[in-house]
Write a protein that holds these residues in place. Sequence first.
Motif, PDB file in Angstrom:
ATOM      1  N   SER A 153       0.974  -1.005  -0.079  1.00  0.00           N
ATOM      2  CA  SER A 153       0.105  -0.126  -0.074  1.00  0.00           C
ATOM      3  C   SER A 153       0.610   1.073  -0.248  1.00  0.00           C
ATOM      4  CB  SER A 153      -0.449  -0.386   1.274  1.00  0.00           C
ATOM      5  OG  SER A 153      -1.513  -1.215   1.608  1.00  0.00           O
ATOM      6  N   ILE A 154       0.932   2.088  -1.150  1.00  0.00           N
ATOM      7  CA  ILE A 154       2.088   2.884  -1.177  1.00  0.00           C
ATOM      8  C   ILE A 154       1.374   4.159  -2.369  1.00  0.00           C
ATOM      9  CG2 ILE A 154       3.096   2.429  -3.277  1.00  0.00           C
ATOM     10  CD1 ILE A 154       4.953   3.571  -2.116  1.00  0.00           C
ATOM     11  N   ASP A 155       0.876   5.197  -1.624  1.00  0.00           N
ATOM     12  CA  ASP A 155      -0.911   6.136  -2.376  1.00  0.00           C
ATOM     13  C   ASP A 155       0.505   7.871  -2.964  1.00  0.00           C
ATOM     14  OD1 ASP A 155      -2.407   4.579  -1.367  1.00  0.00           O
ATOM     15  OD2 ASP A 155      -2.014   5.862   0.043  1.00  0.00           O
ATOM     16  N   SER A 156       1.733   7.789  -2.483  1.00  0.00           N
ATOM     17  CA  SER A 156       2.371   8.572  -3.033  1.00  0.00           C
ATOM     18  C   SER A 156       4.262   8.273  -2.854  1.00  0.00           C
ATOM     19  CB  SER A 156       2.127  10.282  -2.574  1.00  0.00           C
ATOM     20  OG  SER A 156       3.266  10.832  -2.693  1.00  0.00           O
ATOM     21  N   PRO A 159       7.357  12.844  -0.304  1.00  0.00           N
ATOM     22  CA  PRO A 159       7.288  12.404   1.304  1.00  0.00           C
ATOM     23  C   PRO A 159       5.861  13.202   1.824  1.00  0.00           C
ATOM     24  CG  PRO A 159       8.904  12.418   0.235  1.00  0.00           C
ATOM     25  CD  PRO A 159       8.110  12.934  -1.238  1.00  0.00           C
ATOM     26  N   GLU A 160       5.893  14.735   1.734  1.00  0.00           N
ATOM     27  CA  GLU A 160       5.011  15.501   2.163  1.00  0.00           C
ATOM     28  C   GLU A 160       3.105  15.424   2.172  1.00  0.00           C
ATOM     29  OE1 GLU A 160       5.233  17.278   5.132  1.00  0.00           O
ATOM     30  OE2 GLU A 160       7.791  16.875   4.530  1.00  0.00           O
ATOM     31  N   LEU A 161       3.476  14.872   0.244  1.00  0.00           N
ATOM     32  CA  LEU A 161       2.277  13.938   0.302  1.00  0.00           C
ATOM     33  C   LEU A 161       2.051  12.527   1.116  1.00  0.00           C
ATOM     34  CD1 LEU A 161      -1.236  14.686  -0.671  1.00  0.00           C
ATOM     35  CD2 LEU A 161      -0.320  13.427  -2.856  1.00  0.00           C
ATOM     36  N   ALA A 162       3.261  11.707   1.006  1.00  0.00           N
ATOM     37  CA  ALA A 162       2.654  10.679   1.638  1.00  0.00           C
ATOM     38  C   ALA A 162       2.516  10.800   2.998  1.00  0.00           C
ATOM     39  CB  ALA A 162       3.470   9.689   1.334  1.00  0.00           C
ATOM     40  N   TYR A 171       5.225   9.249   9.342  1.00  0.00           N
ATOM     41  CA  TYR A 171       5.094   8.050   7.910  1.00  0.00           C
ATOM     42  C   TYR A 171       6.326   8.328   6.616  1.00  0.00           C
ATOM     43  CZ  TYR A 171       4.266   5.932   4.162  1.00  0.00           C
ATOM     44  OH  TYR A 171       3.739   4.595   2.596  1.00  0.00           O
ATOM     45  N   ASP A 172       7.672   8.174   5.954  1.00  0.00           N
ATOM     46  CA  ASP A 172       8.624   8.162   5.299  1.00  0.00           C
ATOM     47  C   ASP A 172       7.950   6.992   4.435  1.00  0.00           C
ATOM     48  OD1 ASP A 172      10.658   8.344   4.143  1.00  0.00           O
ATOM     49  OD2 ASP A 172      12.434   7.815   6.035  1.00  0.00           O
ATOM     50  N   VAL A 173       7.944   7.730   3.459  1.00  0.00           N
ATOM     51  CA  VAL A 173       7.450   6.918   2.568  1.00  0.00           C
ATOM     52  C   VAL A 173       9.328   6.451   1.578  1.00  0.00           C
ATOM     53  CG1 VAL A 173       7.853   8.472   0.670  1.00  0.00           C
ATOM     54  CG2 VAL A 173       6.865   6.772   0.150  1.00  0.00           C
ATOM     55  N   ASP A 174       9.634   7.178   1.895  1.00  0.00           N
ATOM     56  CA  ASP A 174      11.578   6.953   1.621  1.00  0.00           C
ATOM     57  C   ASP A 174      12.025   5.625   1.695  1.00  0.00           C
ATOM     58  OD1 ASP A 174      11.899   9.441  -0.097  1.00  0.00           O
ATOM     59  OD2 ASP A 174      12.587  10.979   1.148  1.00  0.00           O
ATOM     60  N   GLU A 178      13.069   2.251   0.103  1.00  0.00           N
ATOM     61  CA  GLU A 178      14.007   1.855   0.290  1.00  0.00           C
ATOM     62  C   GLU A 178      14.245  -0.313   0.717  1.00  0.00           C
ATOM     63  OE1 GLU A 178      16.178   2.828   3.952  1.00  0.00           O
ATOM     64  OE2 GLU A 178      16.612   5.182   3.092  1.00  0.00           O
ATOM     65  N   LEU A 179      12.850  -0.393   1.773  1.00  0.00           N
ATOM     66  CA  LEU A 179      12.673  -1.572   2.465  1.00  0.00           C
ATOM     67  C   LEU A 179      11.932  -2.603   1.069  1.00  0.00           C
ATOM     68  CD1 LEU A 179      10.881  -0.576   5.547  1.00  0.00           C
ATOM     69  CD2 LEU A 179      13.440  -1.847   5.104  1.00  0.00           C
TER      70      LEU A 179
END
Length: 355
Positions: A153-156, A159-162, A171-174, A178-179
């Motif tokens: 599940s990933i929507d953006s 980083p700010e929008l995520a 919540y850190d999408v970067d 990496e994961l």
Amino acid sequence: MWRDNIREIERSREIIRIGGDVPQVGTLAFGIVDRGTNIIEVRPTSLCPLSCIYCSVNAGPKSTNRWAEFVVEPEPLLNALEDVVRFKGINDIEVHIDGMGEPGVYPYLPKLIRGIKSISGVSVVSMQTRLYMFNDDSLRELANAGLDRINLSIDSLRPELAKRLSGTSWYDVDYVKELVIKALNLGINVIASPVWLPGINDEDMVEITKWANEVGLGKGSLPPVLIQKYIPHKRGRRVNIRVMTWHEFWKRLKELEEKLNVRLTATNDELNIHKAPQLPRPFKVNDEVKAKIISRGIIKGEFIGIIQPLRGSAIYDRVITVIADARLENVLMGRQVKVQVIENEDNIYIGRLIF
Ligand code: SF4
């Protein structure tokens, strides 16, 4: 940080542990859901530390209507699953770990995956997750336990929008990106499943698709991305946007596929989804049943009851969500009550108290 959010939930809602005395079939809140295909949904917990602004099940610390959360003991869940798999009698079952929460925070996840993988007839173990709660070691544990695929599940990717969409400042999408690379290197397949919120993350569908394709998501017959349409739910959190029709959604997906030259749709054959024997539905709509109330349900004003008498088999024993005035909690708890079944679709039982 996600653990702080779980602790916050534990302070404000009742956490209900489901053991071997409770049937695993009958509710969306925990246990097993069989929709008559070779995919069996396993729901080990309803806890979630995020508060996504569109969450269809209103999970997380910012939930406004939950008064309980569930954590299932792994052994009874595995025992029941083994019976259900045997009942289906096929050899290409995919067990998909998901639920009304984030399965990544389930404390017995490696044990659960290992147990599922050892059941004869199960060919794939997959899991829906946002992934942020893992690290090198815990991801390796999942890979060693036999996890085949992550539906991410990933929507953006912004980083700010995520953060805004997840309703969570940490919540850190970067880190999630990496994961994903680590999971792929460990041999776990990953496909992205973003929710498309028109007017909010349109450009992100393009960026997620490009990234997913570049890093090698979706092996074999699976596409790298399966975009989900935003559908407002009665008791979920809603976003004030124009909702796409299905016609518009499929049309725009096709346009994206052509523009990016990446497959964004898949047939049931490609996803290996097909019909398979469905568990019997022992109780019909309008039946009057006796149920022993054992706990709150997830949403305030819901209770979980065990339909009596039990037969000692996951194939026939059911829990039921009983709708009643929340103020009756002290009166109902532990009591056997009469309930009229008002819904039983896919063996998910909802009932109304009969006085
Ligand atoms: S959408 Fe998923 S991750 Fe987000 S709050 Fe709901 S259950 Fe949690």
